[in-house]
Design a protein around this motif. Structure first.
Motif, PDB file in Angstrom:
ATOM      1  N   ILE A  19       7.978  -7.700 -12.248  1.00  0.00           N
ATOM      2  CA  ILE A  19       8.677  -7.992 -13.514  1.00  0.00           C
ATOM      3  C   ILE A  19       9.194  -9.432 -13.487  1.00  0.00           C
ATOM      4  N   ASN A  75       2.283  -1.977 -26.881  1.00  0.00           N
ATOM      5  CA  ASN A  75       2.662  -1.805 -25.478  1.00  0.00           C
ATOM      6  C   ASN A  75       3.118  -0.390 -25.143  1.00  0.00           C
ATOM      7  N   THR A  89      10.647  -1.520 -16.396  1.00  0.00           N
ATOM      8  CA  THR A  89      10.288  -2.043 -17.716  1.00  0.00           C
ATOM      9  C   THR A  89       8.946  -2.774 -17.636  1.00  0.00           C
ATOM     10  N   GLU A  90       8.478  -3.245 -18.756  1.00  0.00           N
ATOM     11  CA  GLU A  90       7.214  -3.993 -18.877  1.00  0.00           C
ATOM     12  C   GLU A  90       6.009  -3.057 -18.670  1.00  0.00           C
ATOM     13  N   LYS A 133       6.364 -12.015 -13.670  1.00  0.00           N
ATOM     14  CA  LYS A 133       5.868 -12.041 -15.048  1.00  0.00           C
ATOM     15  C   LYS A 133       6.793 -12.885 -15.929  1.00  0.00           C
ATOM     16  N   ASP A 135      -1.551  -9.540 -22.065  1.00  0.00           N
ATOM     17  CA  ASP A 135      -0.104  -9.713 -22.265  1.00  0.00           C
ATOM     18  C   ASP A 135       0.264 -11.072 -22.852  1.00  0.00           C
TER      19      ASP A 135
END
Lengths: 254, 254
Positions: free
Chosen positions: B95, A12, A64-65, B98, A101
């Motif tokens: 986010i 990632n 993030t992510e 998800k 993912d």
């Protein structure tokens, strides 16, 4: 200002590294050494409470992510657009990135942990390892480290992950029947979100990923390898490719 | 023309149902009876090879994955915008969505399957059940049905899912500290993607989701329940809420 907290150019971490390079954006690189457990250190958990890389900081805002970071970058810095303009192709880009993912990456991750991270976990003395486990913020990550430091995953779990990798490769090959890139006619986030997962397949599964069985996947991989942004991201390694030891060479922003 | 293949107004089916209602879009509703296994019938698998609902068809283009469908609808029909204009809030929306897809929904799903779907699986005679299993296209879905038709999930797996639901509720409460909606100041896809998962929490886990422990979550839920779009989506049920039996009342588009 852009800052990226990332590990090696793989998994990632590599997704936003390629994206930033494609867009020729300057950024401050913060290397987080996963094998030294820096991702669980209080200084880093203060930035991302999940204790995971990558993390983008843009003028103070924390994102993030990796998949979300890349859509954010494409929205805020539209130069070198990396999302198809056509909404259906864009939806296909998101469907595929979601598959990576939720399915492809976890399968690859289990194999990678079993084969490589396990050695690190085993090399740490038991008392220190227990202490390291304690500070992992996410229960799921703690369980994963405890598994890898113990008897590792079961043969059944590993076989299931290998099966999923074959499914992932087959799905890629199938998508590439419809167009040169994973979301169709245009190079997009679907491609750069997949590179770091797919690059290991020919070596990991030569019986399933080969010029005979997956010619389109291999052609796609060759085109990805040739991209200057991919090369630039790969050059941001901090480990000796032979020994795996950390090299203390400061890497500049771009 | 817009067409939606969906099951009851719950879980992932409900996400685009609310979205379409918020945008006041006309659509043709195709009810897929999951308990009659219509999602695995050849006619439906020809539309979505994964054999899963919901599916949106827009002028012939097939879009799958509820979260992706909702971003698609917001991109193509920008009236009543459901994504924050601010890119950081928009990243937060993604986010959270998800997290719902990867963590909250699978945990809720396991409990729901164990408590409700299990009865259906058990009521089918063994030979017919084997035949139904055979035509499930996704290996993971086939395993799930085989599990539920057999000894079901282990106590350990169920306890872990219940723990994840508590984590999910706690995360929601925490997000709602920062603003009235899950992505901050603006009602967004983050909220409507969560509704069908969160609505069962007060009943499922009264010890963790209560006016004392999660006042913000319950206030959010009351505001969601009051939305005309949510009410309109809930009204699209085809089952008697008491008996669970299918009601053959044709539901009009909007």
């Amino acid at each position: 200002m852009l800052e990226l907290y990332h590990a090696e150019p793989g998994a990632n971490s590599m997704k936003p590294m390629i994206c930033l390079k494609e867009k020729r954006l300057d950024f401050l690189s913060h290397y987080v050494d996963l094998l030294a457990f820096e991702q669980h250190a209080p200084e880093f958990v203060a930035i991302n409470p999940n204790g995971q890389v990558p993390v983008l900081i843009h003028d103070g805002a924390v994102i993030t992510e990796s998949t979300v970071i890349n859509e954010y970058l494409d929205e805020v810095f539209p130069q070198t657009s990396l999302r198809p303009a056509d909404p259906v192709a864009r939806a296909n880009m998101r469907i595929w990135s979601k598959f990576v993912d939720e399915y492809f990456c976890p399968a690859l991750s289990m194999i990678g942990w079993h084969v490589r991270i396990r050695q690190t976990a085993k090399s740490i003395d038991k008392e220190r390892f227990e202490k390291l486990l304690e500070r992992i913020p996410l229960e799921e990550q703690r369980q994963k480290w405890a598994t890898i430091g113990g008897d590792s995953f079961t043969e059944e779990q590993l076989a299931d992950s290998r099966r999923r990798l074959v499914v992932s490769a087959w799905r890629m090959e199938n998508l590439l029947l419809a167009g040169p890139w994973l979301a169709g006619e245009t190079y997009s986030l679907a491609d750069l979100n997949t590179y770091s997962m797919a690059v290991a397949l020919p070596r990991l599964m030569p019986e399933s990923v080969s010029p005979e069985k997956t010619p389109r996947l291999l052609d796609w991989l060759a085109r990805m390898n040739a991209r200057p942004a991919v090369k630039a991201a790969l050059a941001m390694t901090r480990r000796d490719p032979k020994t795996g030891k950390r090299l203390d060479i400061p890497v500049t922003a771009s």
